[in-house]
Design an enzyme around this catalytic site. Structure first.
Site, PDB file in Angstrom:
ATOM      1  N   ARG A  47     -12.712  21.955 -78.608  1.00 29.35           N
ATOM      2  CA  ARG A  47     -12.866  21.634 -80.040  1.00 29.35           C
ATOM      3  C   ARG A  47     -11.580  21.000 -80.548  1.00 29.35           C
ATOM      4  O   ARG A  47     -11.608  20.042 -81.324  1.00 29.35           O
ATOM      5  CB  ARG A  47     -13.223  22.890 -80.857  1.00 29.35           C
ATOM      6  N   TYR A  99     -23.693   4.336 -99.151  1.00 30.82           N
ATOM      7  CA  TYR A  99     -24.746   4.797 -98.241  1.00 30.82           C
ATOM      8  C   TYR A  99     -25.452   6.011 -98.853  1.00 30.82           C
ATOM      9  O   TYR A  99     -24.786   6.916 -99.394  1.00 30.82           O
ATOM     10  CB  TYR A  99     -24.080   5.158 -96.908  1.00 30.82           C
ATOM     11  N   ASP A 173     -15.198   2.980 -96.174  1.00 32.63           N
ATOM     12  CA  ASP A 173     -16.211   3.124 -95.132  1.00 32.63           C
ATOM     13  C   ASP A 173     -16.419   1.717 -94.552  1.00 32.63           C
ATOM     14  O   ASP A 173     -16.974   0.834 -95.210  1.00 32.63           O
ATOM     15  CB  ASP A 173     -17.502   3.681 -95.750  1.00 32.63           C
ATOM     16  N   LYS A 198     -23.573   3.131 -85.589  1.00 30.44           N
ATOM     17  CA  LYS A 198     -24.026   1.772 -85.873  1.00 30.44           C
ATOM     18  C   LYS A 198     -23.369   0.773 -84.912  1.00 30.44           C
ATOM     19  O   LYS A 198     -23.596   0.842 -83.721  1.00 30.44           O
ATOM     20  CB  LYS A 198     -23.764   1.446 -87.346  1.00 30.44           C
TER      21      LYS A 198
HETATM   22  C1  LIG Z   1     -25.146   5.510 -91.209  1.00 27.73           C
HETATM   23  C2  LIG Z   1     -24.040   5.409 -92.191  1.00 27.73           C
HETATM   24  C3  LIG Z   1     -23.275   6.531 -92.529  1.00 27.73           C
HETATM   25  C4  LIG Z   1     -23.582   7.917 -92.001  1.00 27.73           C
HETATM   26  O1  LIG Z   1     -23.347   8.008 -90.652  1.00 27.73           O
HETATM   27  P1  LIG Z   1     -24.160   8.995 -89.646  1.00 27.73           P
HETATM   28  O2  LIG Z   1     -23.570   8.666 -88.334  1.00 27.73           O
HETATM   29  O3  LIG Z   1     -25.615   8.646 -89.783  1.00 27.73           O
HETATM   30  O4  LIG Z   1     -23.886  10.381 -90.120  1.00 27.73           O
HETATM   31  C5  LIG Z   1     -22.221   6.362 -93.412  1.00 27.73           C
HETATM   32  N1  LIG Z   1     -21.932   5.144 -93.953  1.00 27.73           N
HETATM   33  C6  LIG Z   1     -22.656   4.054 -93.654  1.00 27.73           C
HETATM   34  C7  LIG Z   1     -22.290   2.757 -94.256  1.00 27.73           C
HETATM   35  C8  LIG Z   1     -23.730   4.133 -92.773  1.00 27.73           C
HETATM   36  O5  LIG Z   1     -24.451   3.042 -92.505  1.00 27.73           O
END
Ligand SMILES: *Cc1c(COP(=O)(O)O)cnc(C)c1O
Length: 379
Positions: A47, A99, A173, A198
């Site tokens: 961890r 998001y 982000d 992504k």
């Molecule tokens: C998918 C996404 C998230 C969340 O991520 P997860 O891996 O699904 O928890 C946060 N910000 C953006 C822009 C996203 O497309």
């Protein structure tokens, strides 16, 4: 070294024990110690740290132009850990087009822990300045946003946020752009967050999240939280993301090249009302997008002229574009955000037009992709 080289080599040395060129997947929860309180190479418990995860974390730091990277079990786990830097009573200013899952975490979960949230239009730096309060400790931006692909001038917002007497943390982000297109730390952000699910993973086979920073003190707090809260990325998932990242630059160039051709096709089609793409001349922030991003990326949104029903019919009629949530993989995906990814924000200020269609353009041959969209629009 240049980005393409770092993507393949940063954080990754041939294995010192046997020369394995690819980072091994260290499936181990614990590590033999040479004596009481004498762990080898600092590894005690997975961890806290794991060599496969460390290789990924160091690679992420290099790609974002940061010093420290941290990998988490999902993008939202990364986001949640960043928010735990704050104390009860702190105010967070976030974009009004973040998001859906980020909005849900802030609005439905973290409010219960006495954090206060305001959502503002970050594409207008003045409205960021107006929304800062004496308790603001963190500003959360996404650019480009999902699904409206709005672009925020990171440098302009960083100047405003850092001139505030509290000096709140600026978080970006960077999921949609990836560090290949945009490096927020170089534009003044304090923290970069990713959903590695992504583009970084890139093959729709892993869920993961990341945090990258430059500042040592901030990194120490985050490493403490990563271990104390425990939402870490497993070694197999770390390996999959490391492998995905090796081709990030090639993929992003092809995603963008295909997206540009699809934008041209869509804007000339009579069933399409409006196309939204950061590098399109009609985009309200196209100048900023071109200044802070290398290309326009692989995401396109468009409004179907026929309204909600026609949009739903269209996305149910494609063959190559798979009807699915998520984005950023090598394969093309299509969806109606109002009824799918953004259902959880229906009725809120993040509500999206029900006729909006979102495309995650993959790296297939663009002629096949256009033929598929054409037949679906003309069903
Ligand atoms: C998918 C996404 C998230 C969340 O991520 P997860 O891996 O699904 O928890 C946060 N910000 C953006 C822009 C996203 O497309």
């Amino acid at each position: 070294m240049k980005f393409e080289t770092l993507a393949i080599h940063a954080g990754q040395e041939p294995d010192p024990n046997n020369g394995a060129v690819m980072t091994p997947v260290y499936f181990t929860s614990t590590y033999k110690q040479d004596g009481v309180g004498k762990p080898r190479q600092g590894y005690e418990y997975s961890r806290t740290s794991n060599p496969t995860r460390k290789a990924l974390q160091d690679c992420l730091a290099a790609l974002e132009g940061g010093e420290y990277g941290l990998a988490f079990a999902s993008g939202l786990a990364a986001t949640d850990t960043v928010l735990r830097l704050l104390d009860a009573g702190a105010h967070v200013l976030a974009g009004n087009d973040v998001y859906g899952g980020t909005f849900r975490l802030f609005d439905k979960v973290l409010r219960r822990f006495s954090l206060d949230f305001t959502f503002a239009d970050t594409t207008d730096p003045e409205s960021v300045a107006d929304a800062l309060t004496p308790s603001t400790r963190l500003v959360w931006l996404e650019t480009p946003t999902n699904p409206l692909l709005r672009v925020t001038d990171i440098r302009a917002v960083a100047e405003i946020v850092h001139a505030h007497p509290n000096r709140p943390l600026l978080v970006v982000d960077n999921t949609f752009a990836t560090p290949y297109l945009q490096r927020p730390l170089e534009l003044g952000a304090d923290i970069v967050v990713h959903s590695m699910t992504k583009y970084l993973g890139g093959h729709s086979d892993v869920v993961g999240g990341a945090v990258i920073v430059k500042d040592k003190e901030l990194a120490e707090k985050l490493f403490f939280l990563q271990n104390a809260v425990g939402a870490v990325l497993g070694p197999m998932d770390a390996f999959l993301v490391l492998r995905g990242i090796k081709t990030l630059s090639l993929r992003m160039d092809r995603h963008a090249e295909n997206a540009m051709a699809i934008v041209k096709f869509l804007e000339s089609h009579k069933a399409v009302e409006k196309v939204i793409y950061p590098f399109h001349e009609s985009h309200p922030q196209v100048k900023i997008a071109k200044r802070q991003m290398k290309n326009g990326g692989g995401m396109i949104s468009f409004l179907h002229k026929g309204g909600r029903e026609a949009a739903v019919k269209m996305v149910e009629s494609t063959h190559l574009f798979t009807l699915a949530e998520s984005l950023g993989g090598v394969e093309s995906l299509i969806e109606v955000p109002a009824a799918m990814t953004h259902l959880s924000v229906a009725g809120s200020q993040l509500d999206v037009n029900p006729a909006l269609v979102r495309l995650s353009v993959g790296i297939e041959h663009v002629d096949d992709l256009i033929a598929d969209l054409k037949q679906a629009l003309e069903m």
